[in-house]
Design a protein around this motif. Sequence first.
Motif, PDB file in Angstrom:
ATOM      1  N   ILE B 169       0.862  -1.172   0.000  1.00  0.00           N
ATOM      2  CA  ILE B 169       0.000   0.000   0.000  1.00  0.00           C
ATOM      3  C   ILE B 169       0.895   1.217   0.000  1.00  0.00           C
ATOM      4  CG2 ILE B 169      -0.264  -0.231   2.514  1.00  0.00           C
ATOM      5  CD1 ILE B 169      -3.136   1.108   0.666  1.00  0.00           C
ATOM      6  N   GLN B 170       0.623   2.125  -0.904  1.00  0.00           N
ATOM      7  CA  GLN B 170       1.451   3.320  -0.987  1.00  0.00           C
ATOM      8  C   GLN B 170       0.613   4.585  -0.888  1.00  0.00           C
ATOM      9  OE1 GLN B 170       4.076   2.824  -4.365  1.00  0.00           O
ATOM     10  NE2 GLN B 170       5.171   1.198  -3.321  1.00  0.00           N
ATOM     11  N   ASN B 171       1.311   5.673  -0.621  1.00  0.00           N
ATOM     12  CA  ASN B 171       0.684   6.978  -0.374  1.00  0.00           C
ATOM     13  C   ASN B 171      -0.200   6.890   0.858  1.00  0.00           C
ATOM     14  OD1 ASN B 171       1.916   7.635  -2.753  1.00  0.00           O
ATOM     15  ND2 ASN B 171       0.073   7.384  -3.965  1.00  0.00           N
ATOM     16  N   ARG B 172      -0.940   7.921   1.110  1.00  0.00           N
ATOM     17  CA  ARG B 172      -1.817   7.879   2.273  1.00  0.00           C
ATOM     18  C   ARG B 172      -3.104   8.638   1.959  1.00  0.00           C
ATOM     19  NH1 ARG B 172       2.143  11.840   5.660  1.00  0.00           N
ATOM     20  NH2 ARG B 172       1.090  13.792   5.140  1.00  0.00           N
ATOM     21  N   GLY B 173      -4.020   8.565   2.896  1.00  0.00           N
ATOM     22  CA  GLY B 173      -5.293   9.256   2.721  1.00  0.00           C
ATOM     23  C   GLY B 173      -5.997   8.782   1.462  1.00  0.00           C
ATOM     24  N   SER B 174      -6.686   9.714   0.820  1.00  0.00           N
ATOM     25  CA  SER B 174      -7.458   9.326  -0.352  1.00  0.00           C
ATOM     26  C   SER B 174      -6.562   9.012  -1.547  1.00  0.00           C
ATOM     27  CB  SER B 174      -8.452  10.426  -0.720  1.00  0.00           C
ATOM     28  OG  SER B 174      -7.745  11.618  -0.970  1.00  0.00           O
ATOM     29  N   ALA B 176      -4.139   6.891  -1.174  1.00  0.00           N
ATOM     30  CA  ALA B 176      -3.612   5.553  -0.880  1.00  0.00           C
ATOM     31  C   ALA B 176      -3.977   4.620  -2.024  1.00  0.00           C
ATOM     32  CB  ALA B 176      -4.181   5.041   0.428  1.00  0.00           C
TER      33      ALA B 176
END
Lengths: 160, 797, 435
Positions: B169-174, B176
């Motif tokens: 899973i990469q990035n975060r929040g919406s 992601a």
Amino acid sequence: MKFSDQLEQRFAAMVTHYPTKRSVLVPMLLYIQDELGALNDEAIHEIAERTELSELEVRNVISYYSMLRTHPIGKYNLQVCTNVSCLLRGGEEILEHCQKKLGVGNKQTTADGLFHMEEVECIGACSWAPALMLNYEFHENLTPQKIDELIDGIRKKEHQ
Amino acid sequence: MADVTLIVDGKKLTVPAGTLLIEACKSTGIEVPSFCYYPGLSLQGACRMCLVEVEKMPKLQTACTTPVAEGMVVTTESDKIKQARKSMLELLLANHPLDCPVCDAGGECELQDMTFKYGAAESKFMDMKNHRDEQQWSPVVYFDRPRCILCYRCIRVCGEGMDVWALGIQNRGSSAIIAPNKQDHLECEECGMCIDICPVGALTSGAYRYKTRPWEMKHTGTVCTHCADGCKTTLGARRADTGMQIVRGDNRDKSGINGDFLCVKGRYAFDFAHSDCRLKQPLVKRDGKLVPTTWEQAFELIASRFKQVLTTDGPAAIGIIGSNHTSNEENYLLQKFARLALGTNNIDHHRTADFPAFASALAGKAEATASMRDVHNAAAILLIGNNPTEQHPLLAWQIRTNVRLHHSKLYVVNSYPIKLRRQAASFAQIAPGSEGGFAQFIAGSDAAADSIVSPKLSREALAALRDALKQETSLVIIFGSELRGNDVKALVDFGLARSAKFICLGDYSNSRGAADMGLYPDMLPGYGPVASATTFHTDWLDEIPATSGMNLLQMMDAAKEGKLKALYVVGSNPIARYNIDPFALSKSFVIVQDMFLTETAKIADVVLPVANAYEKAGTVTSTCGDVQILKKAGDFAGVRTDFECIVRIAATMGYDVRKLVPFGGEGTRADMGQSRGAQSGEADRHAVWLSEHNLEPKMSPFDPSAMLDEIQRLVPAYDISRLSLLSGQDVHTQLVQITGATGLGHPELVLPANDTLFTSGTLGRFSATLNTVMERYSSPVEPEMVAGYDPAARQGP
Amino acid sequence: MAYLVSHPDEVKVVSRRFGLGAANLDRYLELDGYKAVQKAITMGPDAIITEMKASKLRGRGGAGFPTGMKRSFVPKQSPKPKYVLCNGDESEPGTCKDRLIFEHDPHSVIEGVMIASLAVGAKTGFIYIRGEYRYLVEIMERSVADAYARGFIGKNIFGSGIDLDIFVHSGAGAYEVGEESALMESLEGKRGVPRIRPPFPAVVGLWGGPTVINNAETLASVPHIILNGGEWFANLGTPRNGGTRLFCMSGELERPGVYELPMGYNLKKMIYDVSGGMIKGKSLKGVVPGGSSVQILTPDEIDVGMDFDQVLKAGSMLGSGGVVVIDDQMCIVRFALRVARFYQHESCGWCIPCREGTDWMKKTLVRFHSGGGVAKDIDNLKYLAENMLGRTFCPLGDAAAMPIISYIQKFRKEFEDHLDGKPCPYEKVHEAALV
């Protein structure tokens, strides 16, 4: 990628602080980035190997933290806070002024590669708002004039 | 653990302490909805759909992470809960593209179902939806981020379940996003578990996407025809020019031994069935070329040549090679046909494991073989040789799951570092080729140690391993084809002294069935010697030739010498497999039954195009001895079952087929026919109807059920519950030798298939999908990837 | 640089050494440094916890959980090592107090970590500082090295036979990591996604061992409590709210700054007296009393004592001590949008309501503030926030929802003034708000 002596020393010391190797990951990534400008593929490969993680897992971590990046940016990173305390004291105007002054938009680097400009969340300078960080250096109680002096000063220094 | 009593929706229930509330509810028939909770995988608490009210707790609680507590009072449906779930769906749907009309998951989508149930019909969201273009990660895996609801099931099943860890899973929040291990593509085992487990249409299958709608398919639960593990696969088929074309394989109903597991082959490699290379009509050789003919003419030709050879050269001049893919009924029928109608014991098959030695070593001991289900629960497992990750993917899954969920102790003994060592409590890397020596060593032969020790395994470690194994009291011992003959005997003796159970690993979907059904020149079904008196001798209405026949290699030698006048090959490709010079068979009349023009079919005089396991009824036996029923899923116009072909040849020869197939009951003579063509498969559909009503259709000589009757009656250990079998369960059969004869088995004839995850003998070559995913995948040597995503850290109490 | 301010009403405890050069170890020793930890060694764990409980010290990070009680949850016997973790991931908008502690009195944090370790039997302490505070990471690293050099930390501290290690650990930019279980994940080298609780960190924390996690200010208070007694500290504040607190006054004030005032000090006085009131030409519209995560108070709601209980009663929360004063020239919708953008940016994305809810709120507010709002947006926003509340995996969802609800409840008129394509009555739409 080969670690610099400084990184090598830091890694060797840090890895003894924790029961798992991967625990060094977040700060080490930041220190590596400070040296390289960005966490490139080789750096990711290197740290993945040292921490016995997959490159995917390292990328998962990198992409979570807003200070970490995989692509290089300008030499001077101008991070302007516009969060509430700064907003109330003209932070957004400061941001706009910086953008105009540098001629770049948010998260962009100037053509000469000198400046990178981004809007950031609260940097903990609320009582001295508006504020920005120039790389790791705090600049507070900003005014457009102070910005001009700051940027012009760097330009002058760099062009000498 | 002690039991805990709680009240759910007014119902009092008692469950073991530590049970999760969501499971406790399920046990009393209350379904608490969830996306991210998935039994057997680590807990997430992310989707917030399973919120329930727990008395004395101000906030709604997630049933998936809350363990039951004594006296807990729980409400699972109330206005407050309904509103919470409805709003959760509204939130999910905000960025969801709602492209359900073209989405593969449409109609079988958990988000659709949930929305339907909680009625989040009106959308309050008025802004731009986040969009990302769809990505192709591998030939079979596509990812649509907009549809993704981030339940993390794919990440977990890939990591925790498959031990591949190819998704993150990469990035975060919406922002992601699920990410593949190689930035823009996947390098993995291509099992497709991520697609299968996806509750929505975010991960879709390259083989299936945009082909059809779920409700337009006919779904049939049958058994995968690739490796010997016996996974249940639900095949979705739809009408096509050639009959019923299979377009999808999965096991969402979790009805088989494999639960929800399927590997790349089970999930995608059904497509050999509609390969362009499929033979559609019988071929005969005329002027050195194979040309189409009619079934009648083909049968006439075969029958007349068999009769001619029998008259002029006798039965010993005919050889038969059976298959590892055909059903038990077909195998049984084939050897019966050989022994009775042709009068020869010249019958063999491609042996991939030394089952005869195994049967002999067990010496009739009951309860000594382990089923695939046992592997899931065994307290300790010893795996000698083989690489299950590549060759027995389900077995590998069972082992991994057992280690993960039940902390089973796994001992791996292998000459190279197979991937399962990552689950192993002990991994002994022995010298190449010393598997047999290892068996002798643990059985007590200290002298064997010299050959076993390696740079990776000291003498002391070896001795310590033996000591540890000696202490194990409920061991399941699994061994590959590296162990044969006396080594199997030594291993079995060691294990039997400690109440161990065994699994002998053969390759291909019915290699065990072929062995059990007596495709041997010296053994009858049940591993009884042809010479000694058995129930077959008394039951069968014809005489069984008393001397052993030729084995496969002897047949080839005889052919070379011109002594083998006719060779009948059913579903096998010995020319390619044994690397035989095709010229060796030039003096023999060769009959081949196959789907494709294989190397062996090419040199045949008659080729009969036949149905595969997905196109017929019958039973197969997994390498563990788990018997399962085959159900007809697809249909291919122009082909017939091997069973039908054998019967027709016998009948055309003038042999009384009733002696071969005990079909028909009192006064029942209805021939259901096996007419093929546009309306083909009627008999099978009828058979399915009958079996659904627990009636046994055996009204025609082409009916495998009739053959199964006899198998159940005569073959040791096959007297299994017909009801269980018909209801689709796997029924374990022990490996019982008909008599205690020893010294059987020919270790030198065992030739492992050496398939990888992406190959499947001759069959695999005709699977387009398998060929596209056959990248050079090697098990990644990144052991700490397991630690990379530590499920325990996310596990609730 | 962050300058210091002072006011006669201040009661300097944590800020006692601010501006006195206490980052220098010798100077710190002159100012009673490392006396508390030596006293704590003689007291023993039970007495330390008793003193902590008596002090009525409540967590300065924002939740206000009684510190002494938190420590008493740590099991005495544990097969796994125990840890103390200082939360210096100060990121709550409006909050800039830990920064001053690290800068001016770094050893007090070290001493606080030491005493906490003694109280629970931990052998290792970590000081996690947000990545942006690089200069503070360096100050802390130097201070820790100095303390090691004198033998204050390391083997056999102060001849007690107790070994204690302390390490400084830098973050890399994530608000969510301020949540204690996410902080542990981050320290373990993972994405800062919170953990399922229970089990709580005091039982299963870092690498599975029992872990005490305290805010830097909380830990910096501890040496003073040990030296002067819990009762002394408790008496500085109000019932159930012991001691003093660093209040970060920001906004268009005459004298913004960080002031240390007793718990329960009147908010109105804080603004008009301590901070000199609004700058000329501006008047008060509202106050966010505890960082951006809490509900706004209107001018007639600010006659309230600033402790956890009184502020809660007034309809907001004391939170992190970040008092953000909003003047009459700030558009509340613009303010709401900035808050919404923050939470959208910082949501870890783990659970549906927070990930989707913050994104939805931001999008709606961007459109709304730029004049594209429709009447039902206002109720939709409220509906959205109310349905996030109490249902998210961690408190970030609540932190995003609560302020939005309060802005709409208390300033609905200002939202309505943006309807029907009207431009923001306060100023032009800021372009940056659209990114």
